[in-house]
Design an enzyme around this catalytic site. Structure first.
Site, PDB file in Angstrom:
ATOM      1  N   THR A 248      -8.188   6.607  -6.787  1.00 26.11           N
ATOM      2  CA  THR A 248      -7.853   7.490  -5.615  1.00 26.11           C
ATOM      3  C   THR A 248      -7.652   8.778  -6.718  1.00 26.11           C
ATOM      4  O   THR A 248      -7.745   8.699  -7.539  1.00 26.11           O
ATOM      5  CB  THR A 248      -6.244   7.570  -5.656  1.00 26.11           C
ATOM      6  OG1 THR A 248      -5.716   9.218  -5.466  1.00 26.11           O
ATOM      7  CG2 THR A 248      -5.668   6.879  -6.474  1.00 26.11           C
TER       8      THR A 248
ATOM      9  N   TYR B 280       2.674   7.271  -8.969  1.00 28.24           N
ATOM     10  CA  TYR B 280       1.778   6.726  -7.720  1.00 28.24           C
ATOM     11  C   TYR B 280       0.409   6.512  -8.878  1.00 28.24           C
ATOM     12  O   TYR B 280      -0.502   5.744  -9.216  1.00 28.24           O
ATOM     13  CB  TYR B 280       1.617   6.996  -6.469  1.00 28.24           C
ATOM     14  CG  TYR B 280       0.633   6.763  -6.325  1.00 28.24           C
ATOM     15  CD1 TYR B 280       0.112   5.500  -5.681  1.00 28.24           C
ATOM     16  CD2 TYR B 280      -0.923   7.650  -5.207  1.00 28.24           C
ATOM     17  CE1 TYR B 280      -1.058   5.045  -4.771  1.00 28.24           C
ATOM     18  CE2 TYR B 280      -1.807   7.741  -5.038  1.00 28.24           C
ATOM     19  CZ  TYR B 280      -1.608   6.418  -4.175  1.00 28.24           C
ATOM     20  OH  TYR B 280      -3.472   5.678  -4.078  1.00 28.24           O
TER      21      TYR B 280
HETATM   22  N1  LIG Z   1      -5.114   6.936   2.044  1.00 25.81           N
HETATM   23  C1  LIG Z   1      -4.969   7.890   1.738  1.00 25.81           C
HETATM   24  O1  LIG Z   1      -5.321   8.972   1.467  1.00 25.81           O
HETATM   25  C2  LIG Z   1      -5.817   6.889   0.200  1.00 25.81           C
HETATM   26  C3  LIG Z   1      -6.659   7.784  -1.028  1.00 25.81           C
HETATM   27  C4  LIG Z   1      -6.822   7.614  -1.934  1.00 25.81           C
HETATM   28  C5  LIG Z   1      -6.687   5.764  -1.638  1.00 25.81           C
HETATM   29  N2  LIG Z   1      -6.056   5.377  -1.064  1.00 25.81           N
HETATM   30  C6  LIG Z   1      -5.631   3.528  -1.334  1.00 25.81           C
HETATM   31  O2  LIG Z   1      -6.172   3.035  -0.661  1.00 25.81           O
HETATM   32  C7  LIG Z   1      -5.875   1.999  -0.243  1.00 25.81           C
HETATM   33  C8  LIG Z   1      -5.377   1.867   1.316  1.00 25.81           C
HETATM   34  O3  LIG Z   1      -4.542   3.130   1.439  1.00 25.81           O
HETATM   35  P1  LIG Z   1      -3.734   2.979   3.004  1.00 25.81           P
HETATM   36  O4  LIG Z   1      -3.366   4.478   2.986  1.00 25.81           O
HETATM   37  O5  LIG Z   1      -4.518   2.609   4.232  1.00 25.81           O
HETATM   38  O6  LIG Z   1      -2.751   2.880   2.923  1.00 25.81           O
HETATM   39  P2  LIG Z   1      -1.416   2.080   4.059  1.00 25.81           P
HETATM   40  O7  LIG Z   1      -0.307   1.782   3.851  1.00 25.81           O
HETATM   41  O8  LIG Z   1      -1.736   1.689   4.801  1.00 25.81           O
HETATM   42  O9  LIG Z   1      -2.058   0.158   3.723  1.00 25.81           O
HETATM   43  C9  LIG Z   1      -1.306  -0.745   2.684  1.00 25.81           C
HETATM   44  C10 LIG Z   1      -1.641  -2.224   2.647  1.00 25.81           C
HETATM   45  O10 LIG Z   1      -0.704  -3.398   1.731  1.00 25.81           O
HETATM   46  C11 LIG Z   1      -0.197  -4.221   1.757  1.00 25.81           C
HETATM   47  N3  LIG Z   1       0.135  -4.965   0.764  1.00 25.81           N
HETATM   48  C12 LIG Z   1       1.183  -3.773   0.087  1.00 25.81           C
HETATM   49  N4  LIG Z   1       1.276  -4.516  -0.788  1.00 25.81           N
HETATM   50  C13 LIG Z   1       0.726  -5.985  -1.108  1.00 25.81           C
HETATM   51  C14 LIG Z   1       0.704  -7.226  -1.330  1.00 25.81           C
HETATM   52  N5  LIG Z   1       1.494  -7.201  -3.088  1.00 25.81           N
HETATM   53  N6  LIG Z   1       0.327  -7.782  -1.014  1.00 25.81           N
HETATM   54  C15 LIG Z   1      -1.208  -7.616  -0.235  1.00 25.81           C
HETATM   55  N7  LIG Z   1      -0.490  -7.182   0.846  1.00 25.81           N
HETATM   56  C16 LIG Z   1       0.496  -5.746   0.530  1.00 25.81           C
HETATM   57  C17 LIG Z   1       0.666  -3.412   2.922  1.00 25.81           C
HETATM   58  O11 LIG Z   1       1.742  -3.889   3.566  1.00 25.81           O
HETATM   59  C18 LIG Z   1      -0.243  -3.021   3.758  1.00 25.81           C
HETATM   60  O12 LIG Z   1      -0.403  -2.542   5.048  1.00 25.81           O
HETATM   61  C19 LIG Z   1      -4.698   1.983  -1.283  1.00 25.81           C
HETATM   62  O13 LIG Z   1      -5.231   0.742  -2.030  1.00 25.81           O
HETATM   63  C20 LIG Z   1      -4.288   3.109  -1.352  1.00 25.81           C
HETATM   64  O14 LIG Z   1      -4.257   3.299  -2.772  1.00 25.81           O
HETATM   65  C21 LIG Z   1      -5.601   5.800   0.337  1.00 25.81           C
END
Ligand SMILES: NC(=O)c1ccc[n+]([C@@H]2O[C@H](COP(=O)([O-])OP(=O)(O)OC[C@H]3O[C@@H](n4cnc5c(N)ncnc54)[C@H](O)[C@@H]3O)[C@@H](O)[C@H]2O)c1
Length: 323
Positions: free
Chosen positions: A126, A150
């Site tokens: 991120t 975070y």
């Molecule tokens: N959305 C953004 O703008 C953004 C920006 C930078 C990085 N990210 C990264 O992208 C990834 C996805 O983000 P998102 O926005 O889709 O989030 P999200 O919460 O929609 O998806 C994450 C998923 O991971 C699952 N999860 C969490 N802990 C877990 C575990 N211990 N075992 C199994 N499953 C688990 C959750 O149930 C969830 O469905 C993350 O790693 C986040 O840090 C997102």
């Protein structure tokens, strides 16, 4: 290709899963349906994936291990499972950030190492690792200085990926995503809240004066970058910024939304939230060169796509309530 997608029921993970399946790949999807938002939303995110015989859902918490068989079955691992979001990472919930971001990644890396390390891991990092970036746009070799708990956990997990590569040859690539948006965006994220409030004519809350800027990245562009990272041999061991290509202020986004909603928005400006940074901007030179990354979506079109998705969501909710 047979791929493992961790966090497959989430916002980005479900788009990646759909794209892999449509491309003829088999997907093993792992998700623990964490309580950061409603399970029903996550189940709905997987509606398309369940149409494919080539999709298998494994409901599993990565931080508890038990991954041996799953890792053995795949060639590529897209690791998106995490506890996302800057604002919730203070206080009591930090324990979940440590477990789901750090422990889960460590368990996954250990399993790959123990099983011979033949799989390529693409890690969803991120822009939050940069904190208040010392320069804009920010290149990957800028000093990471996370400004939220975070960001600290995501950077620590990124470092773990890197050192398992250095020490044990576990092939990993880290992609630093910048503010991802589009259909299925998480309910705690700004545009999801803005689009719903605009449609309902409800008050819409902005943290800060709205002049903060973000390098917003459309989710389909993120998916393309993940495909490229998995397929590019030279990317192994690398860190890549994945941004949308331009910085947009929150107020500019609200201006577009006013047009889409066809009425003035009821905006209230509130105090800046701890952990939020003023500006982000990705220098994507490295990703363009090594991964052939070229974001295709303009911001206006991408935001309209998210707004139209919200129109559908609201219609479905009204029909359900009426039934
Ligand atoms: N959305 C953004 O703008 C953004 C920006 C930078 C990085 N990210 C990264 O992208 C990834 C996805 O983000 P998102 O926005 O889709 O989030 P999200 O919460 O929609 O998806 C994450 C998923 O991971 C699952 N999860 C969490 N802990 C877990 C575990 N211990 N075992 C199994 N499953 C688990 C959750 O149930 C969830 O469905 C993350 O790693 C986040 O840090 C997102």
């Amino acid at each position: 290709m047979r791929a493992l997608v961790t966090g497959c029921a989430g916002f980005i993970g479900s788009h990646l899963t759909d794209s892999l399946l449509a491309g003829g790949h088999e997907v093993l999807g792992v998700d623990c349906f964490n309580d950061n938002y409603a399970r029903a939303i996550k189940r709905a995110n997987l509606a398309g994936a369940h149409q494919w015989d080539t999709f298998e859902l494994v409901p599993l918490d990565l931080s508890r291990g038990g991954l041996d068989d799953i890792v053995d079955e795949v060639e590529v691992i897209f690791h998106l499972a995490a506890e996302p979001g800057v604002r919730a990472s203070w206080g009591g919930r930090f324990e979940s950030y440590v477990r789901n971001n750090l422990m889960a990644t460590q368990q996954l890396l250990e399993t790959i190492k123990e099983r011979g390390g033949g799989q390529r891991l693409v890690y969803a990092s991120t822009s939050s690792v940069y904190g208040h970036a010392e320069m804009l746009p920010t290149p990957e070799d800028a000093l990471p200085q996370p400004y939220s708990p975070y960001g600290v956990t995501k950077l620590a997990a990124e470092e773990l990926c890197h050192l398992y590569w250095g020490n044990h040859g576990v092939e990993s690539v880290a992609l630093r995503f910048f503010s991802v948006y589009g259909p299925r965006q998480r309910p705690d994220m700004a545009f999801n809240h803005f689009c719903r409030a605009a449609l309902r004519g409800e008050p819409l809350h902005v943290f800060g004066d709205g002049e903060q800027t973000r390098d917003f990245t459309y989710v389909a562009d993120i998916v393309q970058a993940m495909h490229a990272a998995a397929a590019t041999r030279e990317a192994v061991g690398g860190i890549y910024n994945i941004g949308g290509g331009c910085r947009v202020s929150v107020n500019d986004a609200l201006g577009l939304l006013t047009g889409y909603a066809g009425r003035p928005l009821d905006v209230s400006y509130e105090a800046v939230v701890h952990g939020d940074v003023r500006d982000t901007g990705a220098d994507t030179t490295r990703a363009r060169h090594d991964l052939g990354y070229a974001p295709a979506q303009t911001f206006a079109e991408g935001l309209l796509a998210e707004f139209e998705w919200m129109v559908d969501q609201e219609r479905t909710t009204r029909i359900r309530r009426a039934a």
